[in-house]
Design a protein around this motif. Structure first.
Motif, short mmCIF file in Angstrom:
data_model
loop_
_atom_site.label_atom_id
_atom_site.label_comp_id
_atom_site.label_asym_id
_atom_site.label_seq_id
_atom_site.Cartn_x
_atom_site.Cartn_y
_atom_site.Cartn_z
N UNK A 111 0.46 -7.84 -10.09
CA UNK A 111 1.18 -6.92 -9.20
C UNK A 111 2.61 -6.74 -9.68
N UNK A 112 3.26 -7.82 -10.09
CA UNK A 112 4.64 -7.71 -10.59
C UNK A 112 4.70 -6.83 -11.83
N UNK A 129 -4.68 4.20 -10.23
CA UNK A 129 -5.50 5.41 -10.12
C UNK A 129 -5.61 6.22 -11.42
N UNK A 130 -4.59 6.17 -12.27
CA UNK A 130 -4.65 6.92 -13.53
C UNK A 130 -5.36 6.15 -14.65
N UNK A 131 -5.87 4.96 -14.34
CA UNK A 131 -6.61 4.17 -15.32
C UNK A 131 -5.80 3.10 -16.03
N UNK A 132 -4.48 3.08 -15.84
CA UNK A 132 -3.64 2.06 -16.45
C UNK A 132 -3.99 0.69 -15.88
N UNK A 133 -4.09 -0.30 -16.77
CA UNK A 133 -4.48 -1.65 -16.36
C UNK A 133 -3.28 -2.59 -16.48
N UNK A 134 -3.13 -3.43 -15.49
CA UNK A 134 -2.07 -4.45 -15.46
C UNK A 134 -2.74 -5.80 -15.31
N UNK A 135 -2.23 -6.79 -16.05
CA UNK A 135 -2.86 -8.10 -16.06
C UNK A 135 -1.87 -9.19 -15.65
N UNK A 136 -2.42 -10.31 -15.20
CA UNK A 136 -1.61 -11.46 -14.86
C UNK A 136 -2.46 -12.71 -14.89
N UNK A 176 -0.45 -2.78 -1.74
CA UNK A 176 -0.53 -1.67 -2.70
C UNK A 176 -1.91 -1.07 -2.81
N UNK A 177 -2.78 -1.40 -1.86
CA UNK A 177 -4.13 -0.84 -1.84
C UNK A 177 -4.53 -0.44 -0.44
N UNK A 178 -5.59 0.30 -0.34
CA UNK A 178 -6.10 0.73 0.96
C UNK A 178 -7.10 -0.31 1.48
N UNK A 185 6.79 -3.41 -12.04
CA UNK A 185 7.81 -3.30 -13.10
C UNK A 185 7.59 -2.05 -13.94
N UNK A 186 6.34 -1.61 -14.06
CA UNK A 186 6.02 -0.40 -14.83
C UNK A 186 6.18 0.87 -14.01
N UNK A 187 6.56 0.73 -12.74
CA UNK A 187 6.80 1.91 -11.91
C UNK A 187 5.61 2.39 -11.11
N UNK A 188 4.55 1.61 -11.07
CA UNK A 188 3.36 1.99 -10.30
C UNK A 188 3.41 1.36 -8.92
N UNK A 189 2.71 1.98 -7.97
CA UNK A 189 2.74 1.48 -6.60
C UNK A 189 1.37 1.47 -5.92
N UNK A 190 0.30 1.71 -6.69
CA UNK A 190 -1.02 1.78 -6.06
C UNK A 190 -2.07 1.12 -6.93
N UNK A 191 -2.90 0.29 -6.30
CA UNK A 191 -4.03 -0.36 -6.97
C UNK A 191 -5.30 0.39 -6.58
N UNK A 192 -6.09 0.78 -7.58
CA UNK A 192 -7.35 1.46 -7.33
C UNK A 192 -8.53 0.48 -7.33
#
Length: 132
Positions: free
Chosen positions: A60-61, A34-41, A96-98, A65-72
């Motif tokens: 998702x891992x 939600x804050x715009x941070x992007x995670x890749x895999x 981790x999403x709605x 690992x970065x402390x986030x819990x929600x996917x926007x």
């Protein structure tokens, strides 16, 4: 560049790092918090297939690992025109999403279709937690 374009480019770039010597099917995933941070895999295969890791699972891992819990929002890119997440990854994304989380499915040329999590995984398995 829009947020969706950046997410697509991140998934496309990480796809190139996939380790898929058995299937030769490269997949990349990018998740936006939600804050715009992007995670890749990317997918990482193994001679013992059950221990392979899907691109979505890797992203998702990294997010957890970065402390986030929600996917926007999410993008999954593969070599097929409609490379939707597998069943296990649909459940991972749902965790981790709605129901309204949008998962964009792409090939190397761009987004081909967008699904809500509810469309990808209707009647998802969910546990209701209470803090008593």
């Amino acid at each position: 560049m829009s947020d969706l374009d950046a997410l697509f480019e991140a998934a496309k770039a990480v796809r190139e790092n996939a380790y898929a010597p058995y299937s030769n099917f490269l997949v990349g995933a990018a998740l936006r918090a939600p804050d715009g941070t992007v995670f890749i895999g990317c997918n990482v295969e193994n001679a013992s297939y059950p221990v392979s890791v899907c691109a979505e699972g890797g992203a998702v891992s990294a997010m957890i690992a970065a402390g986030y819990r929600e996917i926007a929002e999410a993008v999954v890119i593969g070599d097929a025109a409609l490379c939707t997440p597998c069943g296990m990854c649909r459940q991972r994304l749902k965790e981790f999403g709605t129901d309204d989380l949008v998962v964009h499915v792409a090939d190397l040329d761009g987004i081909r279709r967008s699904f809500t999590m509810d469309e990808l995984l209707p009647a998802a398995f969910e546990l209701e937690y209470t803090s008593k």
